[in-house]
Design a protein around this motif. Sequence first.
Motif, PDB file in Angstrom:
ATOM      1  N   PHE A  28      -2.229  58.267 -66.790  1.00 50.58           N
ATOM      2  CA  PHE A  28      -3.615  58.124 -66.351  1.00 50.58           C
ATOM      3  C   PHE A  28      -4.563  58.936 -67.234  1.00 50.58           C
ATOM      4  O   PHE A  28      -5.696  58.507 -67.493  1.00 50.58           O
ATOM      5  N   LYS A  29      -4.098  60.080 -67.726  1.00 48.06           N
ATOM      6  CA  LYS A  29      -4.923  60.855 -68.653  1.00 48.06           C
ATOM      7  C   LYS A  29      -5.168  60.063 -69.943  1.00 48.06           C
ATOM      8  O   LYS A  29      -6.300  59.982 -70.438  1.00 48.06           O
ATOM      9  N   ALA A  30      -4.099  59.465 -70.466  1.00 50.76           N
ATOM     10  CA  ALA A  30      -4.236  58.669 -71.692  1.00 50.76           C
ATOM     11  C   ALA A  30      -5.122  57.442 -71.443  1.00 50.76           C
ATOM     12  O   ALA A  30      -5.953  57.074 -72.285  1.00 50.76           O
ATOM     13  N   GLY A  31      -4.941  56.804 -70.283  1.00 54.45           N
ATOM     14  CA  GLY A  31      -5.765  55.651 -69.956  1.00 54.45           C
ATOM     15  C   GLY A  31      -7.245  56.001 -69.908  1.00 54.45           C
ATOM     16  O   GLY A  31      -8.101  55.236 -70.373  1.00 54.45           O
ATOM     17  N   LYS A  32      -7.547  57.177 -69.361  1.00 54.06           N
ATOM     18  CA  LYS A  32      -8.942  57.627 -69.299  1.00 54.06           C
ATOM     19  C   LYS A  32      -9.507  57.844 -70.704  1.00 54.06           C
ATOM     20  O   LYS A  32     -10.657  57.475 -70.990  1.00 54.06           O
TER      21      LYS A  32
ATOM     22  N   GLN B 231     -10.862  54.788 -72.673  1.00 53.96           N
ATOM     23  CA  GLN B 231     -12.027  54.027 -72.198  1.00 53.96           C
ATOM     24  C   GLN B 231     -13.112  53.889 -73.264  1.00 53.96           C
ATOM     25  O   GLN B 231     -13.973  53.017 -73.163  1.00 53.96           O
ATOM     26  N   SER B 232     -13.090  54.740 -74.287  1.00 51.88           N
ATOM     27  CA  SER B 232     -14.048  54.594 -75.389  1.00 51.88           C
ATOM     28  C   SER B 232     -13.847  53.277 -76.138  1.00 51.88           C
ATOM     29  O   SER B 232     -14.748  52.813 -76.844  1.00 51.88           O
ATOM     30  N   TRP B 233     -12.657  52.680 -75.982  1.00 46.59           N
ATOM     31  CA  TRP B 233     -12.336  51.408 -76.658  1.00 46.59           C
ATOM     32  C   TRP B 233     -12.204  50.270 -75.646  1.00 46.59           C
ATOM     33  O   TRP B 233     -11.449  49.328 -75.831  1.00 46.59           O
ATOM     34  N   ASN B 234     -12.950  50.362 -74.560  1.00 45.52           N
ATOM     35  CA  ASN B 234     -12.818  49.395 -73.470  1.00 45.52           C
ATOM     36  C   ASN B 234     -13.265  47.991 -73.859  1.00 45.52           C
ATOM     37  O   ASN B 234     -13.015  47.024 -73.139  1.00 45.52           O
TER      38      ASN B 234
ATOM     39  N   SER C 258      -5.923  46.882 -66.297  1.00 40.45           N
ATOM     40  CA  SER C 258      -5.444  46.072 -65.171  1.00 40.45           C
ATOM     41  C   SER C 258      -4.076  46.550 -64.707  1.00 40.45           C
ATOM     42  O   SER C 258      -3.801  46.626 -63.507  1.00 40.45           O
ATOM     43  N   ARG C 259      -3.254  46.895 -65.662  1.00 43.29           N
ATOM     44  CA  ARG C 259      -1.917  47.359 -65.306  1.00 43.29           C
ATOM     45  C   ARG C 259      -1.974  48.743 -64.647  1.00 43.29           C
ATOM     46  O   ARG C 259      -1.187  49.031 -63.741  1.00 43.29           O
ATOM     47  N   LEU C 260      -2.898  49.574 -65.110  1.00 36.97           N
ATOM     48  CA  LEU C 260      -3.061  50.895 -64.499  1.00 36.97           C
ATOM     49  C   LEU C 260      -3.518  50.773 -63.054  1.00 36.97           C
ATOM     50  O   LEU C 260      -3.063  51.518 -62.183  1.00 36.97           O
ATOM     51  N   PHE C 261      -4.431  49.833 -62.788  1.00 41.86           N
ATOM     52  CA  PHE C 261      -4.866  49.605 -61.406  1.00 41.86           C
ATOM     53  C   PHE C 261      -3.681  49.161 -60.541  1.00 41.86           C
ATOM     54  O   PHE C 261      -3.558  49.569 -59.385  1.00 41.86           O
ATOM     55  N   GLY C 262      -2.828  48.329 -61.120  1.00 42.85           N
ATOM     56  CA  GLY C 262      -1.636  47.902 -60.394  1.00 42.85           C
ATOM     57  C   GLY C 262      -0.703  49.053 -60.090  1.00 42.85           C
ATOM     58  O   GLY C 262      -0.083  49.121 -59.016  1.00 42.85           O
TER      59      GLY C 262
END
Length: 425
Positions: free
Chosen positions: A397-401, A404-407, A417-421
């Motif tokens: 989750f830290k890496a996913g956050k 976000q600069s490349w969203n 989407s996979r993180l939300f899952g």
Amino acid sequence: MDDRTSRRSRYALTIPDTLLHSDGMRRACAARDFQEIFRLVNRRTGSSYAVIASAVGKMTSGRVSDIIRGVRSIRGQEVIERVCDGFGIPGEMLSVPERPWEQSLPVADLMPNRNAEPHYSVEAVENPDLVTVADLRQRVQTLDSRYATEPSTVLVAETGRLLGKLTQWLGRSAPYPVSRDVQAAVAETSTFMGQLVWDASGRNDHVTARAYFGQAVNAARELGDPVSEGLALLRTSFVALYGEKNPSAGLKLTLETAEKVQKSSNILSGLAFLHSAEAHAMLRRRIECEKSLRAAERFLGRAEPNDAGFSMVSPGQFGRLAGSCFLFLGDAPRAEALLQESVTEVREKSKSQAIVLGNLALARIQQKKVDEAVGTLHRAIEVVEGNRGGGGLNLIFKAGKELQSWNDLSGVRDLNSRLFGLIAA
């Protein structure tokens, strides 16, 4: 000389009937789980790796070590038959032909009576003896062996029940050898329980974890066991370092651990210095970090199979921690190199592998290697979906956050989407 004595004299090592007919050994044999079979023989008989290797034949103590650590396994029929002969395990238990020596033994001595009363439950025992305590400790060790690849929530209830039984036994009058073993079991089980609770909480329930580790420290001190005390202190340092984000407090605990175990375990000393290095890295002290890494490497290089902490060291461990150190120090290329090497060495699908992959993704994000970071995180998610390890989840989750600069990139959106899952699960 009776048949049982003859059987023991004929082979280099024959495991006692209480172990041979135990639930743990029967399950391990039915599954052909040689890691667990060898671990049971090592821990319950006190046999060294060299003795086990000699008993099986055509095997080195190094290979025995690899089998117990899960690095290698046994598949060949001829080797399985040698295991039967070396340990005195009837062929039927490992699904191989009856061994020649079985014909000279009474049938009742070969296999447990399937029509007999069910094996007693240690939870029902009010006044334990040495065998009962050993059976309970073995159950805890079996649960511990599952920790690396299974969710802690699956293991915590049974571990809690066993610790509750041990606590009851502590309050009962018993001969010294029994009370000593109960105290040792309390130290081991409390440490494991703290580890489980903290991991199951996503590394957030620091108070409960610390309470269990404190209970383990007290039991180990009563027993005069520096290794058990050192392990509980080291686990407490993890809470300070990775949960409370307090590297100064974590460093103090790792150094206390190193001092406590310096005369008892090179491996635990090495692990203490490894985590001291990480604490220094968190504090941006590169010179002290590298000095601690060298100390850790020196101690771990002296590791021998008879070290009290031998079961705690694993392939890829040094590189995993060293890579994390250089990540904290802002040296992403060096961190990436160490972590990339470690990810091929750590146990597949383990909680440690998820942590390595999470840190590897972070190292690649720092270098703006977005596509590689996304691919690494997908792989980390696959691992953590199975074991739900708190450390791996937090890093993912830290890496996913940080991504976000490349969203605006489709690959990052798919990852989100996979993180939300993962959160929903």
